[in-house]
Design a protein around this motif. Sequence first.
Motif, PDB file in Angstrom:
ATOM      1  N   ALA A 117       0.867  -1.396   0.054  1.00 21.82           N
ATOM      2  CA  ALA A 117      -0.011  -0.176  -0.027  1.00 21.82           C
ATOM      3  C   ALA A 117       0.860   1.264   0.025  1.00 21.82           C
ATOM      4  O   ALA A 117       1.342   1.534   0.847  1.00 21.82           O
ATOM      5  CB  ALA A 117      -0.866   0.033   1.215  1.00 21.82           C
ATOM      6  N   ALA A 118       0.926   2.037  -1.191  1.00 21.78           N
ATOM      7  CA  ALA A 118       1.810   3.172  -1.292  1.00 21.78           C
ATOM      8  C   ALA A 118       1.411   4.260  -0.075  1.00 21.78           C
ATOM      9  O   ALA A 118       2.606   4.782   0.326  1.00 21.78           O
ATOM     10  CB  ALA A 118       1.606   3.939  -2.559  1.00 21.78           C
ATOM     11  N   GLY A 119       0.321   4.294   0.395  1.00 24.53           N
ATOM     12  CA  GLY A 119       0.007   5.405   1.692  1.00 24.53           C
ATOM     13  C   GLY A 119       0.519   4.918   2.600  1.00 24.53           C
ATOM     14  O   GLY A 119       0.593   5.807   3.708  1.00 24.53           O
ATOM     15  N   LEU A 120       1.020   3.751   3.063  1.00 26.55           N
ATOM     16  CA  LEU A 120       1.435   3.465   4.140  1.00 26.55           C
ATOM     17  C   LEU A 120       3.172   3.243   4.139  1.00 26.55           C
ATOM     18  O   LEU A 120       3.809   2.950   5.213  1.00 26.55           O
ATOM     19  CB  LEU A 120       1.034   2.074   4.594  1.00 26.55           C
ATOM     20  N   ASP A 121       3.721   3.488   3.051  1.00 30.24           N
ATOM     21  CA  ASP A 121       5.147   3.417   2.496  1.00 30.24           C
ATOM     22  C   ASP A 121       5.994   4.436   3.226  1.00 30.24           C
ATOM     23  O   ASP A 121       6.520   5.230   2.291  1.00 30.24           O
ATOM     24  CB  ASP A 121       5.277   2.889   1.044  1.00 30.24           C
ATOM     25  N   TYR A 122       6.078   4.818   4.236  1.00 33.05           N
ATOM     26  CA  TYR A 122       6.455   5.920   4.920  1.00 33.05           C
ATOM     27  C   TYR A 122       7.707   5.769   6.202  1.00 33.05           C
ATOM     28  O   TYR A 122       7.261   4.733   6.883  1.00 33.05           O
ATOM     29  CB  TYR A 122       5.567   6.982   5.367  1.00 33.05           C
ATOM     30  N   THR A 123       8.669   6.287   6.208  1.00 32.12           N
ATOM     31  CA  THR A 123       9.582   5.935   7.253  1.00 32.12           C
ATOM     32  C   THR A 123       9.345   6.522   8.458  1.00 32.12           C
ATOM     33  O   THR A 123       9.610   6.004   9.598  1.00 32.12           O
ATOM     34  CB  THR A 123      11.012   6.597   6.708  1.00 32.12           C
ATOM     35  N   GLY A 124       8.569   7.600   8.782  1.00 30.59           N
ATOM     36  CA  GLY A 124       7.994   7.967   9.943  1.00 30.59           C
ATOM     37  C   GLY A 124       6.659   7.805  10.437  1.00 30.59           C
ATOM     38  O   GLY A 124       6.068   7.137   9.876  1.00 30.59           O
ATOM     39  N   VAL A 125       6.106   8.466  11.551  1.00 30.45           N
ATOM     40  CA  VAL A 125       4.938   8.360  12.085  1.00 30.45           C
ATOM     41  C   VAL A 125       4.632   9.721  12.702  1.00 30.45           C
ATOM     42  O   VAL A 125       5.473  10.391  13.246  1.00 30.45           O
ATOM     43  CB  VAL A 125       4.717   7.309  12.991  1.00 30.45           C
ATOM     44  N   SER A 126       3.194  10.021  12.839  1.00 28.13           N
ATOM     45  CA  SER A 126       2.895  11.286  13.434  1.00 28.13           C
ATOM     46  C   SER A 126       3.623  11.192  14.876  1.00 28.13           C
ATOM     47  O   SER A 126       3.419  10.237  15.805  1.00 28.13           O
ATOM     48  CB  SER A 126       1.293  11.230  13.611  1.00 28.13           C
ATOM     49  N   PRO A 127       4.071  12.325  15.366  1.00 25.23           N
ATOM     50  CA  PRO A 127       4.593  12.536  16.632  1.00 25.23           C
ATOM     51  C   PRO A 127       3.493  12.296  17.634  1.00 25.23           C
ATOM     52  O   PRO A 127       3.634  11.920  18.785  1.00 25.23           O
ATOM     53  CB  PRO A 127       4.974  13.792  16.820  1.00 25.23           C
ATOM     54  N   ILE A 128       2.224  12.580  17.416  1.00 21.64           N
ATOM     55  CA  ILE A 128       1.214  12.213  18.347  1.00 21.64           C
ATOM     56  C   ILE A 128       1.015  10.776  18.600  1.00 21.64           C
ATOM     57  O   ILE A 128       0.682  10.525  19.708  1.00 21.64           O
ATOM     58  CB  ILE A 128      -0.222  12.874  17.982  1.00 21.64           C
ATOM     59  N   LEU A 129       0.942  10.156  17.294  1.00 22.73           N
ATOM     60  CA  LEU A 129       0.994   8.704  17.757  1.00 22.73           C
ATOM     61  C   LEU A 129       2.124   7.976  18.560  1.00 22.73           C
ATOM     62  O   LEU A 129       1.840   6.962  19.296  1.00 22.73           O
ATOM     63  CB  LEU A 129       0.738   7.953  16.246  1.00 22.73           C
ATOM     64  N   ALA A 130       3.116   8.505  18.062  1.00 26.41           N
ATOM     65  CA  ALA A 130       4.298   8.002  18.716  1.00 26.41           C
ATOM     66  C   ALA A 130       4.244   8.134  20.324  1.00 26.41           C
ATOM     67  O   ALA A 130       4.688   7.307  21.147  1.00 26.41           O
ATOM     68  CB  ALA A 130       5.642   8.739  18.327  1.00 26.41           C
ATOM     69  N   ASP A 131       3.742   9.204  20.651  1.00 31.36           N
ATOM     70  CA  ASP A 131       3.565   9.526  22.033  1.00 31.36           C
ATOM     71  C   ASP A 131       2.502   8.662  22.533  1.00 31.36           C
ATOM     72  O   ASP A 131       2.571   8.165  23.910  1.00 31.36           O
ATOM     73  CB  ASP A 131       3.069  11.166  22.406  1.00 31.36           C
ATOM     74  N   LEU A 132       1.424   8.702  22.002  1.00 33.46           N
ATOM     75  CA  LEU A 132       0.126   7.709  22.329  1.00 33.46           C
ATOM     76  C   LEU A 132       0.750   6.256  22.755  1.00 33.46           C
ATOM     77  O   LEU A 132       0.298   5.609  23.511  1.00 33.46           O
ATOM     78  CB  LEU A 132      -0.989   7.826  21.478  1.00 33.46           C
ATOM     79  N   ALA A 133       1.698   5.917  21.541  1.00 33.00           N
ATOM     80  CA  ALA A 133       2.151   4.381  21.864  1.00 33.00           C
ATOM     81  C   ALA A 133       3.052   4.361  23.046  1.00 33.00           C
ATOM     82  O   ALA A 133       3.074   3.320  23.722  1.00 33.00           O
ATOM     83  CB  ALA A 133       2.992   4.249  20.500  1.00 33.00           C
ATOM     84  N   GLU A 134       3.787   5.386  23.462  1.00 40.81           N
ATOM     85  CA  GLU A 134       4.828   5.457  24.481  1.00 40.81           C
ATOM     86  C   GLU A 134       3.898   5.390  25.722  1.00 40.81           C
ATOM     87  O   GLU A 134       4.232   4.847  26.938  1.00 40.81           O
ATOM     88  CB  GLU A 134       5.576   6.635  24.456  1.00 40.81           C
ATOM     89  N   GLN A 135       2.940   5.947  25.846  1.00 42.17           N
ATOM     90  CA  GLN A 135       1.801   6.192  26.948  1.00 42.17           C
ATOM     91  C   GLN A 135       1.121   4.978  27.031  1.00 42.17           C
ATOM     92  O   GLN A 135       0.471   4.546  28.035  1.00 42.17           O
ATOM     93  CB  GLN A 135       1.054   7.457  26.649  1.00 42.17           C
ATOM     94  N   GLY A 136       1.000   4.017  26.035  1.00 42.59           N
ATOM     95  CA  GLY A 136       0.399   2.836  25.855  1.00 42.59           C
ATOM     96  C   GLY A 136      -1.277   3.157  25.877  1.00 42.59           C
ATOM     97  O   GLY A 136      -2.071   2.203  25.933  1.00 42.59           O
ATOM     98  N   ARG A 137      -1.565   4.339  25.086  1.00 44.25           N
ATOM     99  CA  ARG A 137      -2.934   4.551  24.956  1.00 44.25           C
ATOM    100  C   ARG A 137      -3.329   3.977  23.676  1.00 44.25           C
ATOM    101  O   ARG A 137      -4.583   3.361  23.333  1.00 44.25           O
ATOM    102  CB  ARG A 137      -3.117   6.065  24.950  1.00 44.25           C
ATOM    103  N   VAL A 138      -2.415   3.951  22.698  1.00 48.11           N
ATOM    104  CA  VAL A 138      -2.651   3.198  21.523  1.00 48.11           C
ATOM    105  C   VAL A 138      -1.774   1.944  21.080  1.00 48.11           C
ATOM    106  O   VAL A 138      -0.642   2.225  21.456  1.00 48.11           O
ATOM    107  CB  VAL A 138      -2.414   4.163  20.297  1.00 48.11           C
ATOM    108  N   ARG A 139      -2.200   0.786  21.130  1.00 48.47           N
ATOM    109  CA  ARG A 139      -1.579  -0.398  20.810  1.00 48.47           C
ATOM    110  C   ARG A 139      -1.159  -0.473  19.188  1.00 48.47           C
ATOM    111  O   ARG A 139      -1.963  -0.272  18.653  1.00 48.47           O
ATOM    112  CB  ARG A 139      -2.425  -1.565  21.291  1.00 48.47           C
ATOM    113  N   PHE A 140       0.047  -1.056  18.739  1.00 55.12           N
ATOM    114  CA  PHE A 140       0.447  -1.036  17.422  1.00 55.12           C
ATOM    115  C   PHE A 140       0.824  -2.583  16.860  1.00 55.12           C
ATOM    116  O   PHE A 140       1.205  -3.193  17.854  1.00 55.12           O
ATOM    117  CB  PHE A 140       1.481   0.050  17.108  1.00 55.12           C
ATOM    118  N   GLU A 141      -0.068  -2.887  15.912  1.00 58.86           N
ATOM    119  CA  GLU A 141       0.289  -4.189  15.154  1.00 58.86           C
ATOM    120  C   GLU A 141       0.646  -3.907  13.908  1.00 58.86           C
ATOM    121  O   GLU A 141       0.622  -2.595  13.497  1.00 58.86           O
ATOM    122  CB  GLU A 141      -1.129  -5.082  15.435  1.00 58.86           C
ATOM    123  N   ALA A 142       1.084  -4.926  13.220  1.00 55.97           N
ATOM    124  CA  ALA A 142       1.506  -4.880  11.790  1.00 55.97           C
ATOM    125  C   ALA A 142       0.656  -5.701  11.155  1.00 55.97           C
ATOM    126  O   ALA A 142       0.708  -7.072  11.591  1.00 55.97           O
ATOM    127  CB  ALA A 142       2.917  -5.041  11.826  1.00 55.97           C
TER     128      ALA A 142
END
Length: 412
Positions: free
Chosen positions: A302-327
């Motif tokens: 999927a071309a729209g997911l082919d990016y090296t970075g991620v939103s800083p808001i989501l990076a913070d939410l992941a660090e807080q444990g509020r958003v869980r990430f899968e692949a």
Amino acid sequence: MEQQGYYGAFGGSFIPEILVPAFAELNEHFEQIKQDSAFWQSYLSMLADFSGRPTPLTYAEGLTKHYGKARIYIKREDLNHSGAHKINNALGQGLLAKRMNKTRVIAETGAGQHGVATAIVAAKLGLNATIYMGREDMERQYANVFWMKRYGAEVVPVDYGSRTLKDAINEALRDWVSSFEHTHYLLGTASGAHPFPSIVAYFQSIIGKEAKEQIMQAANRLPDRVYACVGGGSNALGVFQAFMPHPEVELIGVEAGGKGMASGLHASRIAYGQGTTGIAQGYKTLFLQNKDGQMRDTYSIAAGLDYTGVSPILADLAEQGRVRFEAATDVEVIDALKLIMTKEGLVPALESTHAFAGAFREIEQTTNQEIVIINMSGRGDKDIFNIAEGLQDDEWTAFIARKNEQYANATS
């Protein structure tokens, strides 16, 4: 959000001095419109009259019966004009550009949906538009390139680096350095230097606001889980925001697992644990980078997911444990797509199908008393070539060969 556009340890504004006035002007006007109820109402009116909002929350009866577990609902961002959630942000920023008396917009695009949305909004609002797109993505998504040009936008190929989204962003920033007095950079995802993550999240928040109201009407309660695909993060933040104050609602972002973690051919910064903190393209976040801080090439079906970075808001939410990430891997995505088409009569974009694949993998953990919402961020018309290839459809391959032969004969 902390001072200076930081979200925990991530965010900020690391920009060349020449762009400081452009960012200051943008931030000033953004702060103004957040306090201007008339602006928000004009935005909502245009979304309704031009884009067709609100989009429905569809009960997925076929998928629910198939699994016999949680009730599945689908937020239908594919029914927006342009076929994806991208127009929510493009329209909002287009109105913001007009407020700033800009006559031109520039944008980057990967899958092409943001490029199409920008071209549509520019045509509607009387703005000139230039869209930067990596050559690799242009080849994968040429149907969207065709439409961008038909709407009157200039599409500029980017032929260096990995020739994908990150390179298109770099080229758009170079343009803006010399043109910001009359040009607005209509960034498409919730990344980049402050205030862009906040701007994109603000305009995309309409998704979650609608979904929350709709699920309360349909089920008289909040969902147990909400799934969204994550490239830069715009659709995920759009649907997640309304549910963030409710800790009982689990939020799951699904990244591009590509050919799997061990292959190195993926775009998973968080789920695979391979993203490390860095600064690039004006902001601080988790990037896929080597030990020298150079951005790694990424891969996704999927071309729209082919990016090296991620939103800083989501990076913070992941660090807080509020958003869980899968692949989700390409194989899982194609399998999910087959199921969605035959059980629901829907063709989600390959990006969106990652969210479905993540949900399907975990559906056995749920009970029939639970509710799951999946954000279908876009439709798959644009992906017909990639989908046919992924499905290994011999009839489609033969059709393309015939059309190629007909074209060759007609031009010889």
